[in-house]
Design an enzyme around this catalytic site. Sequence first.
Site, PDB file in Angstrom:
ATOM      1  N   HIS A  52       0.821  -1.220   0.000  1.00 40.70           N
ATOM      2  CA  HIS A  52       0.000   0.000   0.000  1.00 40.70           C
ATOM      3  C   HIS A  52       0.848   1.260   0.000  1.00 40.70           C
ATOM      4  O   HIS A  52       1.564   1.532   0.951  1.00 40.70           O
ATOM      5  CB  HIS A  52      -0.901   0.006   1.240  1.00 40.70           C
ATOM      6  CG  HIS A  52      -2.115   0.867   1.114  1.00 40.70           C
ATOM      7  ND1 HIS A  52      -3.288   0.429   0.566  1.00 40.70           N
ATOM      8  CD2 HIS A  52      -2.340   2.157   1.451  1.00 40.70           C
ATOM      9  CE1 HIS A  52      -4.194   1.393   0.584  1.00 40.70           C
ATOM     10  NE2 HIS A  52      -3.643   2.466   1.119  1.00 40.70           N
ATOM     11  N   ASP A  54       0.204   5.435  -1.146  1.00 46.05           N
ATOM     12  CA  ASP A  54      -0.857   6.372  -1.531  1.00 46.05           C
ATOM     13  C   ASP A  54      -0.397   7.506  -2.436  1.00 46.05           C
ATOM     14  O   ASP A  54      -1.060   8.545  -2.496  1.00 46.05           O
ATOM     15  CB  ASP A  54      -1.509   6.959  -0.274  1.00 46.05           C
ATOM     16  CG  ASP A  54      -2.762   6.195   0.112  1.00 46.05           C
ATOM     17  OD1 ASP A  54      -3.671   6.095  -0.724  1.00 46.05           O
ATOM     18  OD2 ASP A  54      -2.825   5.697   1.253  1.00 46.05           O
ATOM     19  N   GLU A 157      -9.200   1.085  -2.744  1.00 48.11           N
ATOM     20  CA  GLU A 157      -9.415   1.165  -1.293  1.00 48.11           C
ATOM     21  C   GLU A 157     -10.808   1.699  -0.991  1.00 48.11           C
ATOM     22  O   GLU A 157     -11.031   2.898  -0.996  1.00 48.11           O
ATOM     23  CB  GLU A 157      -8.339   2.063  -0.664  1.00 48.11           C
ATOM     24  CG  GLU A 157      -8.392   2.051   0.856  1.00 48.11           C
ATOM     25  CD  GLU A 157      -7.224   2.783   1.488  1.00 48.11           C
ATOM     26  OE1 GLU A 157      -6.645   3.668   0.838  1.00 48.11           O
ATOM     27  OE2 GLU A 157      -6.901   2.466   2.654  1.00 48.11           O
ATOM     28  N   HIS A 184     -13.539   1.385   3.269  1.00 44.27           N
ATOM     29  CA  HIS A 184     -12.534   2.267   3.887  1.00 44.27           C
ATOM     30  C   HIS A 184     -13.075   2.546   5.291  1.00 44.27           C
ATOM     31  O   HIS A 184     -13.489   1.602   5.967  1.00 44.27           O
ATOM     32  CB  HIS A 184     -12.285   3.516   3.018  1.00 44.27           C
ATOM     33  CG  HIS A 184     -11.156   4.345   3.541  1.00 44.27           C
ATOM     34  ND1 HIS A 184     -11.332   5.600   4.081  1.00 44.27           N
ATOM     35  CD2 HIS A 184      -9.828   4.085   3.651  1.00 44.27           C
ATOM     36  CE1 HIS A 184     -10.152   6.068   4.487  1.00 44.27           C
ATOM     37  NE2 HIS A 184      -9.224   5.163   4.240  1.00 44.27           N
ATOM     38  N   HIS A 225      -9.133  -2.333   7.121  1.00 42.26           N
ATOM     39  CA  HIS A 225     -10.220  -1.339   7.263  1.00 42.26           C
ATOM     40  C   HIS A 225     -11.579  -1.927   7.610  1.00 42.26           C
ATOM     41  O   HIS A 225     -12.486  -1.180   7.951  1.00 42.26           O
ATOM     42  CB  HIS A 225     -10.398  -0.476   5.995  1.00 42.26           C
ATOM     43  CG  HIS A 225      -9.416   0.651   5.881  1.00 42.26           C
ATOM     44  ND1 HIS A 225      -9.494   1.773   6.667  1.00 42.26           N
ATOM     45  CD2 HIS A 225      -8.347   0.831   5.071  1.00 42.26           C
ATOM     46  CE1 HIS A 225      -8.507   2.609   6.340  1.00 42.26           C
ATOM     47  NE2 HIS A 225      -7.786   2.049   5.385  1.00 42.26           N
ATOM     48  N   HIS A 246      -2.695  -3.288   4.550  1.00 43.14           N
ATOM     49  CA  HIS A 246      -1.967  -2.420   5.489  1.00 43.14           C
ATOM     50  C   HIS A 246      -2.653  -2.427   6.846  1.00 43.14           C
ATOM     51  O   HIS A 246      -3.508  -1.605   7.134  1.00 43.14           O
ATOM     52  CB  HIS A 246      -1.788  -0.997   4.936  1.00 43.14           C
ATOM     53  CG  HIS A 246      -3.068  -0.274   4.571  1.00 43.14           C
ATOM     54  ND1 HIS A 246      -4.020  -0.821   3.752  1.00 43.14           N
ATOM     55  CD2 HIS A 246      -3.531   0.949   4.918  1.00 43.14           C
ATOM     56  CE1 HIS A 246      -5.021   0.046   3.618  1.00 43.14           C
ATOM     57  NE2 HIS A 246      -4.751   1.130   4.321  1.00 43.14           N
ATOM     58  N   ASP A 353       1.891   1.927   3.679  1.00 33.20           N
ATOM     59  CA  ASP A 353       1.018   3.120   3.695  1.00 33.20           C
ATOM     60  C   ASP A 353       1.815   4.415   3.539  1.00 33.20           C
ATOM     61  O   ASP A 353       1.350   5.496   3.915  1.00 33.20           O
ATOM     62  CB  ASP A 353       0.132   3.201   4.945  1.00 33.20           C
ATOM     63  CG  ASP A 353      -1.191   3.930   4.661  1.00 33.20           C
ATOM     64  OD1 ASP A 353      -1.430   4.339   3.511  1.00 33.20           O
ATOM     65  OD2 ASP A 353      -1.986   4.109   5.611  1.00 33.20           O
TER      66      ASP A 353
HETATM   67 ZN   LIG Z   1      -6.017   2.871   4.405  1.00 30.10          ZN
END
Ligand SMILES: [Zn+2]
Length: 426
Positions: A52, A54, A157, A184, A225, A246, A353
């Site tokens: 993961h 972003d 996500e 999420h 999540h 993650h 992340d």
């Molecule tokens: Zn996340």
Amino acid sequence: MVLRDASRLFLLFTVHCSLFTPFAHRMMAQTSSPDLTRARKVLRSVPLIDGHNDLPWRIRAEVKPPRDVAAYDLRQHTSGHTDLARLAEGQVGAQFWSVYVPGEFKDSGYARIQLEQIDIARRIISHSPDRLALALTAADIEREFRQHRIASLIGMEGGHVIENSLGALRVYYALGARYLTLTHNVTTDWADAALDSARHGGLTPFGREVVREMNRLGMLVDLSHVSPATMSAALDVTEAPVIFSHSAARALVDHPRNVPDSILQRLPANGGIVMVTFVPAFVSAEAAVVDLRHTAREKELKATVADTAERRRALEAWDKDNPQPRATLAQVADHIDHVRQVAGVDHVGIGSDFDGIDRVPIGLEDVSHFPDLLAELARRGWSDADLGKLAGGNLLRVLHQAEAVAQRLQRERQPSTKTIEELDRK
Ligand SMILES: [Zn+2]
């Protein structure tokens, strides 16, 4: 992605910048030890696959000019956690680029934002064809690793992005998406999220159909999540190994985003993996306490202060008075050791992340530091073979298995035409 609103993202941009002084970066690069030498050697034979990152959201929302992949030049030292030089120093072999879409604003055009996010990810990949290559299969990862390009996968996500449509899910797969995090932070019409109220006791019948269709496509089911009940329901119905792209271990840090031991114990039978994250609030118990108090304060302000600007100022003031303690690389290693202890060495991976977090653990400041984490585990007695499983061997096995399940299911059944109205009687 753990950040919850654009204002917070913007505020934290200044934090990022202060972290990446050239001096600090040079200091890290000089660190060397027999353990680090071993870690680096392992990563020359097995691709390090991070679950993961972003960067697409960062380019979309955080940097100026927004959405401009060429302007956010990965060939230079960037203001964030990721650029090409640091990916090379971190020996990253494959990356799931997260194409995160916020779920907080109901029916805000999730599908349009999802398509734009996939477009940004694909433009990032095609902008550096000598260093990055789109990967759609486990074989693609293996081939690109041999070619010394970073195999670039796309991970979605938040299940809200399918807008309750299995047709949309299939088209996302066709555009390259290879995992979907079922929620999420917001509970969807068909799945409960870890940080929202439980409305379905896990998955609704349509939610279970989403998992079945993902299995048929060969899209990985990502359970980061989601609530423990959703994790459990997904494990009951899935025919392919799942991932947690993650997350960390709940037994070490009691944060709702982490994975309880009761779920870790089910991974050997399923074949899935927890890709341990670097999010400080999930890996440090002290940071988790402050993070959960932050969330409570945010909720309280939402209920009592109508003006959004005033609310933001109040929350920023609260954050200033309640600084989050730093997490450490050793704590991340503790979570990896715990997942290994409970689920086994075949069921653990790495999901940083980076570029979705405002704070980073000491020792894991950016994508150049992955080998340091493996060095710490080497120091703790991990064999080269086990380091290879953690780095990417396990994820490769999961993806190969998911592809085999998809091939079988595509022979057995047609694409699902079920609807949420039909299955959940709404
Ligand atoms: Zn996340």
